[in-house]
Design a protein around this motif. Sequence first.
Motif, PDB file in Angstrom:
ATOM      1  N   MET A 274      22.887  -7.999   4.846  1.00 16.29           N
ATOM      2  CA  MET A 274      23.498  -7.978   6.179  1.00 16.29           C
ATOM      3  C   MET A 274      24.034  -6.591   6.520  1.00 16.29           C
ATOM      4  O   MET A 274      24.004  -6.172   7.684  1.00 16.29           O
ATOM      5  CB  MET A 274      24.606  -9.023   6.252  1.00 16.29           C
ATOM      6  CG  MET A 274      24.074 -10.450   6.275  1.00 16.29           C
ATOM      7  SD  MET A 274      25.347 -11.697   6.527  1.00 16.29           S
ATOM      8  CE  MET A 274      26.099 -11.701   4.908  1.00 16.29           C
TER       9      MET A 274
ATOM     10  N   GLN B  49      21.156  -4.546   7.740  1.00 19.60           N
ATOM     11  CA  GLN B  49      20.844  -4.886   9.129  1.00 19.60           C
ATOM     12  C   GLN B  49      21.857  -4.262  10.081  1.00 19.60           C
ATOM     13  O   GLN B  49      21.512  -3.790  11.180  1.00 19.60           O
ATOM     14  CB  GLN B  49      20.841  -6.411   9.294  1.00 19.60           C
ATOM     15  CG  GLN B  49      19.723  -7.118   8.557  1.00 19.60           C
ATOM     16  CD  GLN B  49      18.354  -6.767   9.123  1.00 19.60           C
ATOM     17  OE1 GLN B  49      18.184  -6.542  10.322  1.00 19.60           O
ATOM     18  NE2 GLN B  49      17.366  -6.679   8.244  1.00 19.60           N
ATOM     19  N   ASP B  50      23.125  -4.243   9.660  1.00 19.01           N
ATOM     20  CA  ASP B  50      24.193  -3.717  10.497  1.00 19.01           C
ATOM     21  C   ASP B  50      24.117  -2.201  10.623  1.00 19.01           C
ATOM     22  O   ASP B  50      24.561  -1.629  11.628  1.00 19.01           O
ATOM     23  CB  ASP B  50      25.532  -4.140   9.876  1.00 19.01           C
ATOM     24  CG  ASP B  50      26.699  -3.939  10.828  1.00 19.01           C
ATOM     25  OD1 ASP B  50      26.557  -4.313  12.009  1.00 19.01           O
ATOM     26  OD2 ASP B  50      27.750  -3.434  10.376  1.00 19.01           O
TER      27      ASP B  50
ATOM     28  N   GLN C 225      21.268  -0.203  10.386  1.00 18.27           N
ATOM     29  CA  GLN C 225      19.906   0.319  10.522  1.00 18.27           C
ATOM     30  C   GLN C 225      19.860   1.615  11.325  1.00 18.27           C
ATOM     31  O   GLN C 225      19.120   2.544  10.993  1.00 18.27           O
ATOM     32  CB  GLN C 225      19.008  -0.732  11.182  1.00 18.27           C
ATOM     33  CG  GLN C 225      18.576  -1.818  10.213  1.00 18.27           C
ATOM     34  CD  GLN C 225      17.257  -2.450  10.608  1.00 18.27           C
ATOM     35  OE1 GLN C 225      16.570  -1.978  11.502  1.00 18.27           O
ATOM     36  NE2 GLN C 225      16.891  -3.517   9.918  1.00 18.27           N
TER      37      GLN C 225
END
Length: 415
Positions: A294, A297-298, A300
């Motif tokens: 996560m 993803q946060d 990127q």
Amino acid sequence: MIRPLPLFIGLRYTRARRRNGFVSFISASSMLGIAIGVMALITVLSVMNGFEKELRERILGMVAHGTVQGAEAGLEDWQSLLPALDDRDDVAAAAPFINGEVMLTRGGAVTGALVRGVDPQREARVSRVAANLISGAMENLADGGYGVVLGSRLAAELGVATGDTVNLITPQVRASAVGILPRLRRFEVVGVFDVDMAQYDGSLALIHLADAQRLFRMDEAVTGIRLAFDDLMQAPGRVREIARALPGRYRVSDWTMQHQNFFRAVAMEKTVMFIILMLIVGVAAFNIVSTLVMAVQDKQSDIAILRTLGARPATVMAVFIIQGSLLGVVGTLLGTGAGVALSLNVESIVPAIERLFDTQFISGEVYFISQLPSDLRGSDVIRIVVAAIALSLLATIYPAWKAARVAPAEALRHE
């Protein structure tokens, strides 16, 4: 102070407030899970170490490290054999003994018991009874005095104390004018011992060796000679050497022949508990995978900017490995501190909990001991810390590898 770029960014990501609060929650739960698992593992292993140590000291403090007995019946030539065993450098002490099963009665109370005939002066060197007398003295066992030293539970069951008398009935019989009667003899209680082991406190009675010879009609023979060694772990090898050196035919044995399987079972149980509790640490450690996935993803867009500025994939990978490893290290250190503190104080914490809830976790009627012991070992702590950190590091590899494969153009397309 100059720090490597991956370390600087990894520490910054760890301290930064995230836009996604759920990622922060998963990070905190992962760290807490590792801490709880490490704490539980250190505490449980310390208690099991204490349990094993306590059993070893208590059981092996009561049983002989080695025993020499006759090839068939009683040991006839023990008086000439005893000095030869005493003179051996590998034998710390030797004491003759006679074992027999009897019934003890006092008023309406009747109970079975194991009677051991002993030499009072020598017995103190091969067992813990003399050191754990709560009344009377071993010296009160005199030839012809017909005195007996009882275990505390046995004395309580019969309702006797020092100075009282008990009737001792042997399975041997004698013929009389009224028929066949069991042999009976009245003994005076001259001592009571308490080794805090129900197995012995509730069944063992000691009498003088000469009284036992007369009681069991053994003439000058004894059951055998008990041996004590300075290092009980070397008992098997020393017993074999003694067996080769003794003239004639004898049965020579050591404590491992009776209790080795028990201590192997305790050691195996400790290994199994280590594996089971390590799985708890493993589950918590692999929650780091979810946290980092996560986080990737946060972050990127940040990763894409780093790549466009010239950061190599290995640098990006190192950033997230450091971030995940910090969660594991902090959780491990917190768990280690809590586990060490709990292990060092478990012997006072457990009685307080028992008093608070009016219960007893370990009953002396069921177990060999009645208190929860603890033996904290540095080697166990080091092994647990290394394993927990290694699992945490292993859990970071896949998310960090995914972060290194982020394509800058794709990540910045919608920024």
